[in-house]
Scaffold this motif. Structure first.
Motif, short mmCIF file in Angstrom:
data_model
loop_
_atom_site.label_atom_id
_atom_site.label_comp_id
_atom_site.label_asym_id
_atom_site.label_seq_id
_atom_site.Cartn_x
_atom_site.Cartn_y
_atom_site.Cartn_z
N LYS A 3 0.83 -1.22 0.00
CA LYS A 3 0.00 0.00 0.00
C LYS A 3 0.86 1.26 0.00
CE LYS A 3 -4.04 -2.05 2.22
NZ LYS A 3 -4.97 -1.99 3.36
N LYS A 4 2.05 1.16 0.62
CA LYS A 4 2.91 2.34 0.68
C LYS A 4 3.36 2.77 -0.70
CE LYS A 4 4.68 1.54 5.35
NZ LYS A 4 5.89 1.32 6.18
N LYS A 5 3.49 1.79 -1.62
CA LYS A 5 3.92 2.12 -2.97
C LYS A 5 2.83 2.86 -3.75
CE LYS A 5 7.18 -1.72 -3.40
NZ LYS A 5 7.57 -2.91 -4.19
N LEU A 6 1.60 2.77 -3.27
CA LEU A 6 0.50 3.45 -3.96
C LEU A 6 0.38 4.92 -3.56
CD1 LEU A 6 -2.31 0.74 -3.73
CD2 LEU A 6 -1.04 1.43 -5.77
N ILE A 7 0.96 5.28 -2.43
CA ILE A 7 0.76 6.62 -1.90
C ILE A 7 1.30 7.69 -2.86
CG2 ILE A 7 1.39 8.22 -0.05
CD1 ILE A 7 1.32 5.86 1.88
N VAL A 8 2.54 7.50 -3.32
CA VAL A 8 3.16 8.51 -4.18
C VAL A 8 2.39 8.67 -5.49
CG1 VAL A 8 5.22 9.14 -5.50
CG2 VAL A 8 5.44 8.26 -3.17
N PRO A 9 2.04 7.57 -6.21
CA PRO A 9 1.23 7.75 -7.44
C PRO A 9 -0.11 8.42 -7.19
CG PRO A 9 2.19 5.56 -7.38
CD PRO A 9 2.45 6.17 -6.03
N LEU A 10 -0.75 8.07 -6.05
CA LEU A 10 -2.04 8.69 -5.74
C LEU A 10 -1.89 10.19 -5.48
CD1 LEU A 10 -3.73 5.98 -3.47
CD2 LEU A 10 -4.38 6.66 -5.79
N ILE A 11 -0.82 10.55 -4.78
CA ILE A 11 -0.59 11.98 -4.51
C ILE A 11 -0.34 12.73 -5.82
CG2 ILE A 11 1.01 13.63 -3.48
CD1 ILE A 11 1.37 11.69 -1.16
N LEU A 12 0.46 12.12 -6.70
CA LEU A 12 0.74 12.75 -7.99
C LEU A 12 -0.52 12.87 -8.83
CD1 LEU A 12 4.12 11.03 -8.93
CD2 LEU A 12 3.77 13.37 -8.14
N LEU A 14 -3.60 13.01 -7.67
CA LEU A 14 -4.45 14.03 -7.05
C LEU A 14 -3.95 15.43 -7.39
CD1 LEU A 14 -6.76 14.78 -5.15
CD2 LEU A 14 -5.16 14.58 -3.23
N ALA A 15 -2.63 15.63 -7.35
CA ALA A 15 -2.05 16.94 -7.68
C ALA A 15 -2.35 17.31 -9.12
CB ALA A 15 -0.55 16.92 -7.43
N ALA A 16 -2.25 16.32 -10.02
CA ALA A 16 -2.55 16.58 -11.43
C ALA A 16 -4.01 16.95 -11.62
CB ALA A 16 -2.20 15.35 -12.27
N ALA A 17 -4.90 16.26 -10.89
CA ALA A 17 -6.33 16.56 -11.00
C ALA A 17 -6.64 17.95 -10.48
CB ALA A 17 -7.13 15.52 -10.22
N VAL A 18 -6.03 18.32 -9.34
CA VAL A 18 -6.24 19.65 -8.77
C VAL A 18 -5.73 20.73 -9.74
CG1 VAL A 18 -5.53 21.23 -6.93
CG2 VAL A 18 -6.22 18.89 -6.38
N TRP A 19 -4.54 20.46 -10.32
CA TRP A 19 -3.99 21.44 -11.27
C TRP A 19 -4.91 21.61 -12.47
CZ3 TRP A 19 -2.45 20.84 -16.39
CH2 TRP A 19 -1.79 21.94 -16.96
N PHE A 20 -5.41 20.50 -12.99
CA PHE A 20 -6.26 20.58 -14.19
C PHE A 20 -7.58 21.28 -13.88
CE2 PHE A 20 -9.44 18.99 -17.17
CZ PHE A 20 -8.80 19.22 -18.38
N VAL A 21 -8.18 20.98 -12.71
CA VAL A 21 -9.49 21.54 -12.37
C VAL A 21 -9.39 23.02 -11.99
CG1 VAL A 21 -11.42 21.42 -10.73
CG2 VAL A 21 -10.44 19.32 -11.68
N PHE A 22 -8.35 23.40 -11.24
CA PHE A 22 -8.31 24.75 -10.67
C PHE A 22 -7.29 25.68 -11.31
CE2 PHE A 22 -10.01 22.18 -7.12
CZ PHE A 22 -11.19 22.86 -6.92
N PHE A 23 -6.33 25.15 -12.09
CA PHE A 23 -5.27 26.01 -12.60
C PHE A 23 -5.13 25.98 -14.13
CE2 PHE A 23 -4.18 25.30 -8.19
CZ PHE A 23 -3.74 26.54 -7.77
N TYR A 24 -5.36 24.83 -14.74
CA TYR A 24 -5.22 24.77 -16.20
C TYR A 24 -6.33 25.59 -16.85
CZ TYR A 24 -5.59 23.19 -20.98
OH TYR A 24 -5.68 23.18 -22.36
N LYS A 25 -5.94 26.42 -17.83
CA LYS A 25 -6.92 27.28 -18.49
C LYS A 25 -6.71 27.28 -20.01
CE LYS A 25 -5.64 30.35 -15.49
NZ LYS A 25 -5.37 31.54 -14.66
N ASN A 26 -7.80 27.14 -20.71
CA ASN A 26 -7.79 27.31 -22.16
C ASN A 26 -7.89 28.81 -22.43
OD1 ASN A 26 -8.19 27.42 -24.90
ND2 ASN A 26 -9.86 25.93 -24.94
#
Length: 412
Positions: A3-12, A14-26
């Motif tokens: 399970k510990k190996k899943l933490i880093v990919p999940l964080i990445l 989640l960060a990508a999703a947050v960036w796309f939803v709140f920061f990426y702009k067309n």
């Protein structure tokens, strides 16, 4: 799998999703017609981040509104595709009050239900109206405006023409919440829009310190309206309503002050008694009446006076009829022209040789705005004052709200 190996990919992830939803702009602007002469942009994602940040720090708002009508469709369920940049524009050779925007629809049926739940009335040809807001549904798009007069022109340019006027948001906005830009040929002059805790600022420089000091001085005055403008500012303002008046009148300096008060207005009507004799009847109503004075300086008072007469703004009683509030008196001197209300004259404050307009809120103001909705009245009543200042090439507009427990983004 550990399970510990899943933490880093999940964080990445989640960060990508947050960036796309709140920061990426067309940043492509598809809905600004080629004949637009002014564009207002709102960075929707930046506004969303500011709203969420304010909401987190004010737990009292977490439960939402308890008085919301359950039959009213919310904006998130309206079928509109929320843009990264809201594009509001004004078209050349249209009234100053006419502004439009175009939005994409995800679901036209949901949007129709949204309009119905907000009491929009069908005017035919897929056009709906509520108060001064007009909406036209056209396929996968909707046009929204303060008028319906330009809907056909906008449709022809944006949806039916093969030539598209594609612009980029970076031409208009730079790191601010929004911008208002004026277009003249290939030249674009932009002003940033920022929303703070208790005020909205519109400016063309990062730090207009020379204008903030003037604003502080003016707070010592009590007039409802206080203004002082030079020839350039007079031309800028009058061009919004009449392109020739600023130059044709020859006015090089303008100073004005005004107060408002509630007065009794007498209405005289006539009735007939049983013997058919005419009987005068008086009734009284309370109205809001301004008391004002205006000083118009000009190098050629005779020319300015002749221009006003040509416009039929001076009647036989030497009243300035371009101002609808009567009675007043207009007088000419070697320095210029003065217009004063005669019912209760007021005096001008000393000149400070600056360009500014200060409008203070007054509880009586809402009494004269009966056509506004309760929400619009609530917003206006929350405003403390509006200040415009100009010095050299620096321009600054501040809408100052009354201090409250909640920031403006949660109040309005």
């Amino acid at each position: 799998m550990n399970k510990k190996k899943l933490i880093v990919p999940l964080i990445l992830l989640l960060a990508a999703a947050v960036w796309f939803v709140f920061f990426y702009k067309n940043k492509t602007l598809k809905f600004v017609p080629e004949n637009a002469d002014a564009v207002v942009l709102i960075d929707v994602k930046k506004l969303t981040r500011q709203y969420i940040s304010s909401l987190i720090t004010h737990p009292s708002r977490w439960s939402g509104s308890k008085t919301k009508d359950q039959k009213t469709v919310s904006l998130k369920d309206s079928g509109i595709r929320i843009p990264d940049f809201l594009q509001v524009f004004h078209l050349k050779n249209t009234r100053f009050s006419e502004w439009y925007t175009v939005l994409e629809l995800k679901n036209a049926e949901k949007f129709s239900a949204y309009l119905k739940s907000h009491q929009f009335v069908s005017k035919g040809e897929n056009i709906f109206q509520k108060d001064q807001i007009f909406v036209k549904i056209e396929g996968e798009y909707c046009m929204v405006g303060t008028s319906a007069l330009a809907f056909n022109k906008i449709s022809q340019q944006l949806f039916q023409s093969s030539e598209k006027n594609t612009l980029n948001a970076e031409q208009f906005i730079h790191n601010s919440l929004g911008s208002i830009s004026f277009i003249s040929g290939k030249s674009i002059q932009s002003f940033s829009i920022d929303l703070k805790k208790d005020e909205i600022e519109i400016k063309n420089t990062g730090n207009p310190q020379n204008l903030t000091s003037i604003d502080s001085k003016l707070q010592q005055k009590n007039f409802f309206l206080d203004a002082e403008l030079d020839a350039e500012n007079i031309r800028n303002y009058t061009s919004l309503f009449n392109k020739s008046i600023g130059d044709s009148s020859g006015i090089s300096y303008f100073k004005a002050a005004a107060d408002i008060e509630q007065v009794n207005d007498t209405i005289i009507s006539y009735e007939y008694d049983d013997n058919f004799n005419e009987v005068e009847k008086k009734t009284f109503q309370k109205i809001i009446q301004p008391n004002y004075v205006m000083d118009l300086q000009t190098a050629a008072p005779e020319k300015t006076w002749a221009y006003f007469q040509h416009k039929k703004w001076i009647n036989d009683q030497n009243q300035f009829t371009a101002i609808p509030f009567q009675p007043n008196r207009i007088d000419k001197s070697n320095e210029g022209i003065t217009v004063k209300s005669t019912r209760k004259p007021i005096s001008l404050s000393p000149k400070i040789k600056e360009n500014y307009i200060l409008i203070r809120n007054n509880p009586l103001l809402l009494n004269s705005l009966s056509s506004l909705s309760p929400a619009e009245k609530r917003i206006i009543s929350d405003v403390e004052y509006i200040y415009y200042g100009n010095k050299a090439r620096t321009y600054w507009l501040k809408i100052k709200a009354k201090k409250g427990t909640l920031p403006l983004i949660l109040r309005w």
